[in-house]
Design a protein around this motif. Structure first.
Motif, mmCIF file in Angstrom:
data_model
loop_
_atom_site.group_PDB
_atom_site.id
_atom_site.type_symbol
_atom_site.label_atom_id
_atom_site.label_comp_id
_atom_site.label_asym_id
_atom_site.label_seq_id
_atom_site.Cartn_x
_atom_site.Cartn_y
_atom_site.Cartn_z
ATOM 1 N N ALA A 48 3.577 6.182 -5.445
ATOM 2 C CA ALA A 48 3.744 6.354 -6.787
ATOM 3 C C ALA A 48 2.378 6.889 -7.336
ATOM 4 C CB ALA A 48 3.643 4.994 -7.222
ATOM 5 N N GLY A 49 1.645 7.446 -6.341
ATOM 6 C CA GLY A 49 0.313 8.009 -6.765
ATOM 7 C C GLY A 49 -0.757 7.025 -7.758
ATOM 8 N N ASP A 50 -0.416 5.818 -7.478
ATOM 9 C CA ASP A 50 -1.284 4.696 -8.117
ATOM 10 C C ASP A 50 -2.809 4.706 -7.261
ATOM 11 O OD1 ASP A 50 0.235 4.589 -10.231
ATOM 12 O OD2 ASP A 50 1.338 2.812 -9.183
ATOM 13 N N LEU A 55 7.199 -7.818 -5.580
ATOM 14 C CA LEU A 55 6.293 -6.492 -6.259
ATOM 15 C C LEU A 55 7.133 -5.345 -5.878
ATOM 16 C CD1 LEU A 55 3.475 -6.638 -7.742
ATOM 17 C CD2 LEU A 55 2.707 -5.647 -5.383
ATOM 18 N N ILE A 56 7.586 -4.846 -4.738
ATOM 19 C CA ILE A 56 7.824 -3.656 -4.417
ATOM 20 C C ILE A 56 9.165 -3.410 -5.035
ATOM 21 C CG2 ILE A 56 9.008 -2.263 -2.613
ATOM 22 C CD1 ILE A 56 6.598 -3.538 -0.680
ATOM 23 N N LEU A 94 1.044 -1.240 0.042
ATOM 24 C CA LEU A 94 -0.037 -0.143 0.007
ATOM 25 C C LEU A 94 0.926 1.291 -0.101
ATOM 26 C CD1 LEU A 94 -2.801 1.644 0.244
ATOM 27 C CD2 LEU A 94 -2.511 1.091 2.644
ATOM 28 N N ASP A 95 1.990 1.287 0.923
ATOM 29 C CA ASP A 95 2.780 2.196 0.990
ATOM 30 C C ASP A 95 3.381 2.667 -0.529
ATOM 31 O OD1 ASP A 95 2.412 3.096 3.601
ATOM 32 O OD2 ASP A 95 3.892 1.825 4.191
ATOM 33 N N SER A 96 3.841 1.797 -1.062
ATOM 34 C CA SER A 96 4.363 1.816 -2.308
ATOM 35 C C SER A 96 3.350 2.295 -3.431
ATOM 36 C CB SER A 96 5.168 0.529 -2.932
ATOM 37 O OG SER A 96 4.165 -0.455 -3.351
#
Length: 199
Positions: free
Chosen positions: A57-59, A193-194, A51-53
């Motif tokens: 990224a603004g996704d 993923l990160i 979630l933080d990533s």
């Protein structure tokens, strides 16, 4: 079902490389709740890292919240603390929260419409339970043409029993992840993923 708008606008018309869908990480699945899973804290922490990533990224991020509004409901009952999204992954301003009543997050919710609007190349899924709502939603997403990635260590399952056979939660989780990986989704760890997002 209800739509909690942590948004002042829609998710937008522009295509996004990835959208994060967090399914039912709610208090009842944690120790002290009405239906605790196996190691939900570790799964929630992994979900939080993902979630933080996405936030960095603004996704887009969408949270699903299960509501079991029935007289015989064992958990996720309206008006109880257990129904609330766990603080580890609490929605931030600008994040959409959709309520559902079915294991499949697309049933009687605007989830498909929201995803069509933001048009992700990849739908990244984390949540609870691996053996129920995560499985049902990922299979439905694939049937609808979405390309899904399940973050396996950001999901959790309960201990199960069938026909006199006890199935430990970790075994149930692994079986469902293996089945999803066999044609329905890519299954990866939060770290993998990160790392890809940072590359």
């Amino acid at each position: 079902m209800a739509v909690e708008r942590h948004l002042t606008s829609s998710l937008g018309q522009m295509a996004n490389p990835r959208t994060l869908l967090i399914i039912d990480i709610q208090r009842d699945y944690f120790p002290g709740g009405a239906y605790p899973l196996v190691e939900p804290e570790a799964a929630a922490e992994a979900a939080r890292r993902v979630l933080d990533s996405f936030r960095d990224a603004g996704d887009p991020v969408i949270h699903m919240k299960h509501v079991w509004d029935a007289p015989d409901a064992d958990f996720m009952r309206p008006g109880t603390e257990g129904i609330e999204i766990h603080p580890t992954v609490a929605p931030a301003d600008g994040e959409l929260v959709l309520e559902k009543a079915s294991p499949n997050s697309f049933v009687e919710t605007p989830l498909e419409e929201e995803l069509r609007e933001c048009d992700p190349d990849q739908l990244v899924v984390a949540g609870m339970m691996s053996s129920m709502c995560v499985d049902a939603t990922v299979r439905a997403a694939a049937d609808l043409g979405f390309s899904a990635t399940v973050v396996h260590d950001a999901c959790a399952a309960p201990d199960l029993e069938f026909n006199g056979v006890s199935v430990p939660g970790a075994t149930a989780h692994a079986a469902f992840m293996a089945a999803l990986a066999d044609g329905y989704a890519e299954v990866r760890s939060a770290a993998e993923l990160i790392a890809d997002r940072s590359a």
